[in-house]
Design a protein around this motif. Structure first.
Motif, PDB file in Angstrom:
ATOM      1  N   GLY A 165       0.890  -1.342   0.051  1.00  0.00           N
ATOM      2  CA  GLY A 165       0.110   0.162  -0.196  1.00  0.00           C
ATOM      3  C   GLY A 165       0.756   1.182  -0.009  1.00  0.00           C
ATOM      4  O   GLY A 165       2.122   1.072  -0.191  1.00  0.00           O
ATOM      5  N   ALA A 166       0.180   2.309   0.278  1.00  0.00           N
ATOM      6  CA  ALA A 166      -1.104   2.663   0.428  1.00  0.00           C
ATOM      7  C   ALA A 166      -2.012   2.951  -0.911  1.00  0.00           C
ATOM      8  O   ALA A 166      -1.275   3.285  -1.886  1.00  0.00           O
ATOM      9  N   PRO A 167      -3.246   2.654  -0.742  1.00  0.00           N
ATOM     10  CA  PRO A 167      -3.936   3.030  -2.039  1.00  0.00           C
ATOM     11  C   PRO A 167      -3.908   4.651  -2.487  1.00  0.00           C
ATOM     12  O   PRO A 167      -3.655   5.289  -1.472  1.00  0.00           O
ATOM     13  N   LYS A 168      -3.909   4.979  -3.699  1.00  0.00           N
ATOM     14  CA  LYS A 168      -4.013   6.280  -4.034  1.00  0.00           C
ATOM     15  C   LYS A 168      -2.696   6.922  -3.937  1.00  0.00           C
ATOM     16  O   LYS A 168      -2.569   8.073  -3.852  1.00  0.00           O
ATOM     17  N   CYS A 169      -1.617   6.117  -3.912  1.00  0.00           N
ATOM     18  CA  CYS A 169      -0.326   6.562  -3.773  1.00  0.00           C
ATOM     19  C   CYS A 169       0.766   6.364  -4.964  1.00  0.00           C
ATOM     20  O   CYS A 169       1.851   6.479  -4.480  1.00  0.00           O
ATOM     21  N   GLY A 170       0.084   5.925  -6.113  1.00  0.00           N
ATOM     22  CA  GLY A 170       1.146   5.678  -7.156  1.00  0.00           C
ATOM     23  C   GLY A 170       1.468   4.288  -7.419  1.00  0.00           C
ATOM     24  O   GLY A 170       2.255   3.666  -7.956  1.00  0.00           O
ATOM     25  N   THR A 171       0.607   3.290  -6.649  1.00  0.00           N
ATOM     26  CA  THR A 171       0.945   2.081  -6.716  1.00  0.00           C
ATOM     27  C   THR A 171       0.683   1.192  -8.033  1.00  0.00           C
ATOM     28  O   THR A 171       1.355   0.378  -8.471  1.00  0.00           O
ATOM     29  N   THR A 172      -0.355   1.778  -8.642  1.00  0.00           N
ATOM     30  CA  THR A 172      -0.612   1.435 -10.071  1.00  0.00           C
ATOM     31  C   THR A 172       0.624   1.768 -10.994  1.00  0.00           C
ATOM     32  O   THR A 172       0.889   0.782 -11.947  1.00  0.00           O
ATOM     33  N   TRP A 173       0.918   3.147 -10.736  1.00  0.00           N
ATOM     34  CA  TRP A 173       2.225   3.246 -11.578  1.00  0.00           C
ATOM     35  C   TRP A 173       3.563   2.551 -11.391  1.00  0.00           C
ATOM     36  O   TRP A 173       4.057   1.953 -12.499  1.00  0.00           O
ATOM     37  N   LEU A 174       4.028   2.422 -10.291  1.00  0.00           N
ATOM     38  CA  LEU A 174       4.904   1.482  -9.965  1.00  0.00           C
ATOM     39  C   LEU A 174       4.631   0.094 -10.412  1.00  0.00           C
ATOM     40  O   LEU A 174       5.489  -0.625 -10.837  1.00  0.00           O
ATOM     41  N   SER A 175       3.532  -0.441  -9.997  1.00  0.00           N
ATOM     42  CA  SER A 175       3.327  -2.042 -10.560  1.00  0.00           C
ATOM     43  C   SER A 175       3.443  -2.139 -11.995  1.00  0.00           C
ATOM     44  O   SER A 175       3.872  -3.113 -12.467  1.00  0.00           O
ATOM     45  N   ASN A 176       3.094  -1.146 -12.935  1.00  0.00           N
ATOM     46  CA  ASN A 176       3.154  -1.085 -13.996  1.00  0.00           C
ATOM     47  C   ASN A 176       4.822  -1.321 -14.596  1.00  0.00           C
ATOM     48  O   ASN A 176       5.279  -1.654 -15.696  1.00  0.00           O
ATOM     49  N   ILE A 177       5.481  -0.421 -13.979  1.00  0.00           N
ATOM     50  CA  ILE A 177       6.862  -0.205 -14.135  1.00  0.00           C
ATOM     51  C   ILE A 177       7.535  -1.657 -13.890  1.00  0.00           C
ATOM     52  O   ILE A 177       8.470  -2.119 -14.581  1.00  0.00           O
ATOM     53  N   LEU A 178       7.263  -2.039 -12.767  1.00  0.00           N
ATOM     54  CA  LEU A 178       7.850  -3.624 -12.392  1.00  0.00           C
ATOM     55  C   LEU A 178       7.349  -4.509 -13.386  1.00  0.00           C
ATOM     56  O   LEU A 178       8.214  -5.490 -13.758  1.00  0.00           O
ATOM     57  N   LEU A 179       6.066  -4.443 -13.950  1.00  0.00           N
ATOM     58  CA  LEU A 179       5.714  -5.442 -14.714  1.00  0.00           C
ATOM     59  C   LEU A 179       6.607  -5.496 -16.098  1.00  0.00           C
ATOM     60  O   LEU A 179       6.386  -6.330 -16.864  1.00  0.00           O
ATOM     61  N   LEU A 180       7.101  -4.500 -16.482  1.00  0.00           N
ATOM     62  CA  LEU A 180       7.863  -4.024 -17.549  1.00  0.00           C
ATOM     63  C   LEU A 180       9.284  -4.757 -17.603  1.00  0.00           C
ATOM     64  O   LEU A 180      10.014  -5.142 -18.666  1.00  0.00           O
ATOM     65  N   HIS A 181       9.736  -4.875 -16.361  1.00  0.00           N
ATOM     66  CA  HIS A 181      11.121  -5.102 -16.383  1.00  0.00           C
ATOM     67  C   HIS A 181      11.264  -6.815 -16.598  1.00  0.00           C
ATOM     68  O   HIS A 181      10.449  -7.657 -16.341  1.00  0.00           O
TER      69      HIS A 181
END
Length: 267
Positions: A13-29
């Motif tokens: 967490g926490a929600p609405k703190c950029g977790t979707t942004w970060l998970s997408n970055i990790l997804l591309l590695h």
């Protein structure tokens, strides 16, 4: 017999703190695997499904160097997820994203309005009266304390939302270092806004979007969610269906009125 693959990191967490942004970055590695279902919720809501059910989310990560998942409600569940995670693997690396607690709460309120959980004409102050969790998610000290006590600060990587706009490449490099993968990799999306909360121009379109997402999750089509994210369609949808009205803005008066609530936790 299928080989069991264990995660080595979890975004809590926490929600609405950029977790979707970060998970997408990790997804591309190329050295990282992230579970297709962003909200696996195993250590909070779905623990009774058993360890085998949980590990099935990571089967595709067999050849990856770092494997994990994001479930943003883990940080806000009375410390129970922390104990379950520690019993599962005391060496887990935990990723935490934080934001100005009042602004995070306001963004959470807007998201709940977006998906229809709060009526469109409900004010921030009125929404809090019936949805105390909106503020509770922003009590970072209270919510993080069980994780710090069990895992130690060395296993927590904390990212401040406000720093994303200042130096996103540094945040990207630091998280790759934390996970032990090639920190020179560039996702090419660090400056993109991902998972933006909107005020739906057409409520019927948002209802359809929410319905499709729920259908995919309910029927284990989580891979399709990851695929669609990579196409950029979600960002195009938000551009088309955001009416960008004045209710998107947190007033100075509202901000000041919630300072006292968070003072002790911040101190």
């Amino acid at each position: 017999m299928k080989t069991q693959i264990y995660p080595d990191f979890i975004g809590i967490g926490a929600p609405k703190c950029g977790t979707t942004w970060l998970s997408n970055i990790l997804l591309l590695h190329p050295e990282i695997f992230v579970a297709h279902k962003k909200e696996v919720l195993f250590f909070s809501d779905k623990f009774d499904k058993g360890c085998s059910w949980y590990l099935d989310h990571f089967l595709e990560g067999a050849n990856k160097k770092s494997i994990g998942e994001f479930s943003v409600n883990y940080m806000h569940s009375s410390g129970l997820p922390a104990k379950k995670m520690h019993n599962f693997n005391p060496s887990l690396k935990l990723i935490v994203m934080l934001r100005d607690p009042i602004r995070r709460s306001f963004s959470h309120y807007r998201w709940m309005k977006q998906i229809g959980k709060i009526p469109e004409n409900t004010s921030f102050t009125d929404a809090i009266k019936d949805n105390s969790d909106i503020l509770e998610y922003s009590l970072y000290y209270k919510n993080l304390k069980p994780f710090i006590e069990l895992f130690g600060m060395e296993n927590l990587h904390i990212i401040k939302y406000e720093n994303i706009s200042r130096d996103p490449e540094k945040i990207q490099s630091n998280i790759f270092n934390f996970l032990g993968v090639d920190s020179r990799f560039d996702s090419k999306i660090t400056k993109k806004v991902i998972g933006k909360t909107i005020s739906p121009r057409y409520r019927v379109l948002e209802n359809i979007r929410v319905g499709i997402h729920k259908f995919a999750v309910r029927n284990n089509y989580d891979w399709s969610i990851s695929f669609i994210k990579k196409t950029g369609i979600p960002n195009l949808y938000r551009l088309i269906n955001d009416k960008r009205n004045n209710t998107n803005i947190l007033s100075k008066e509202e901000y000041e009125s919630f300072k006292e609530f968070f003072e002790e936790d911040i101190n």
